[in-house]
Design an enzyme around this catalytic site. Structure first.
Site, PDB file in Angstrom:
ATOM      1  N   SER A 167       0.835  -1.203   0.000  1.00 61.49           N
ATOM      2  CA  SER A 167       0.000   0.000   0.000  1.00 61.49           C
ATOM      3  C   SER A 167       0.866   1.247   0.000  1.00 61.49           C
ATOM      4  CB  SER A 167      -0.894   0.009   1.248  1.00 61.49           C
ATOM      5  OG  SER A 167      -1.507   1.264   1.430  1.00 61.49           O
ATOM      6  N   TYR A 172      -2.348  -0.386   9.942  1.00 59.67           N
ATOM      7  CA  TYR A 172      -2.546  -0.947   8.604  1.00 59.67           C
ATOM      8  C   TYR A 172      -1.255  -0.827   7.795  1.00 59.67           C
ATOM      9  CZ  TYR A 172      -3.996  -1.139   3.711  1.00 59.67           C
ATOM     10  OH  TYR A 172      -4.094  -1.435   2.369  1.00 59.67           O
TER      11      TYR A 172
END
Length: 335
Positions: A127, A152
């Site tokens: 990501s 995350y």
């Protein structure tokens, strides 16, 4: 080829599976159909895949070691694309354990499955969030990413480290893809475009964080999938010039690569909203709010490495991409 796609009922996973099936691959789709967002949307994505004779769906959790082991033993995929994960920056503050279970334990099970069943290439979703506190723009895969600002992001950085370990120990080609703000038809309801569209059509105010001062490298789903397929077909090579004294984070003497997949065109959030308003034919009422914990103000992808290695060139304009999303949304929700 026979390709295992995890997260096959997800936004990127379902679109990727379509493309793979269309070119003649056999796809094994794994998904747990959890209720992080509307399960009916996930099922609708799956319904479009299950009509293909070369698609097999398996319901299961990445963190279920027995399930993953038996799946690899039975199906023996040639290659794997791991897109299943607990997504969302803000939700990682509310429910951190979900991220460890899916993104760390689950990824460990995928690595072990690939290792023990001679998978030719593992491609996995990282990501843009891994860039965290880095403010050097555009974000390059050659930059240091040791300062994540959400759990995350930390789990995605951990995936990259875990993958390198397996590439080093077991000579297993792995490629990590740092996705930049993916949008388009069949998208996730927890993301800005979906939330904005729903609220504008319902006459409700939209929440605009950081007072609208975000810039995002919004990347259309078809461009993302094109990048995934090109890297999947191009097994991660070794870098013979890699030097441990001046190490490059994006490559290794082992068969390991990291790439950004982004549009390479950061757009101001307010401009993004304007394009959406034009597509909807309706103005938004905006509620301006401060930057949320875990968010970063700007993202901007340097995709030079991907261009050089697989000739990746995103081509979808913002106007076309948002227009396609709005057309899909109106058709799917009959509004």
């Amino acid at each position: 080829m026979k390709i295992l796609v995890t997260g096959a009922a997800g936004f990127i996973g379902s679109t990727l599976s379509h493309r793979l099936l269309a070119r003649g691959d056999e796809v094994i789709g794994l998904d747990n159909l959890n209720d992080y967002y509307d399960v009916n949307l996930k099922k609708a994505r799956l319904d479009r895949l299950t009509t293909h004779s070369n698609f097999t769906f398996v319901k299961g959790d990445l963190e279920d070691r027995t399930c993953v082991e038996s799946l690899f033993a039975k199906e023996k995929p040639n290659k794997v694309v791991n897109l299943a994960a607990q997504a969302g920056v803000r939700y990682s503050i509310e429910n951190p354990h979900a991220y460890i279970d899916a993104n760390i334990v689950g990824f460990m099970n995928i690595l072990e499955g690939c290792r023990h069943h001679d998978v030719e290439h593992l491609v996995y979703a990282s990501s843009s969030s891994v860039y965290g506190a880095n403010t050097n723009m555009p974000f390059s895969v050659h930059h240091n990413v040791d300062h994540p600002v959400s759990l995350y992001a930390a789990t995605k950085k951990a995936n990259e480290l875990m993958a390198h370990t397996y590439s080093h120990l077991y000579d297993m080609p792995t490629t990590g893809l740092r996705f930049f703000t993916v949008y388009g038809p069949w998208g996730r309801p927890d993301m800005a475009l979906f939330l904005f569209t729903k609220s504008i059509l319902e006459g409700k105010p939209i929440k605009v964080f950081n007072y609208g001062n975000h810039r995002r490298d919004f990347t259309y789903i078809d461009d993302i999938v094109e990048g995934v397929i090109r890297t999947l077909d191009h097994n991660a090579p070794r870098n013979p010039d890699w030097d441990g004294a001046h190490s490059d984070p994006a490559s290794s003497k082992s068969p390991y690569r990291i790439y950004n997949i982004g549009s390479n065109r950061p757009i101001e959030l307010m401009r993004y909203i304007e394009v959406l308003e034009d597509a909807l034919g309706k103005k938004a009422e905006k509620e301006l709010l401060p930057l949320q914990p875990g968010d970063v103000p700007d993202t901007y992808a340097d995709v030079d490495a991907l261009v050089a290695d697989v000739d990746y060139r995103p081509s979808t304009s913002l106007e076309e991409g948002i227009g396609n999303f709005v057309a899909w949304y109106r058709e799917f929700y009959k509004v």
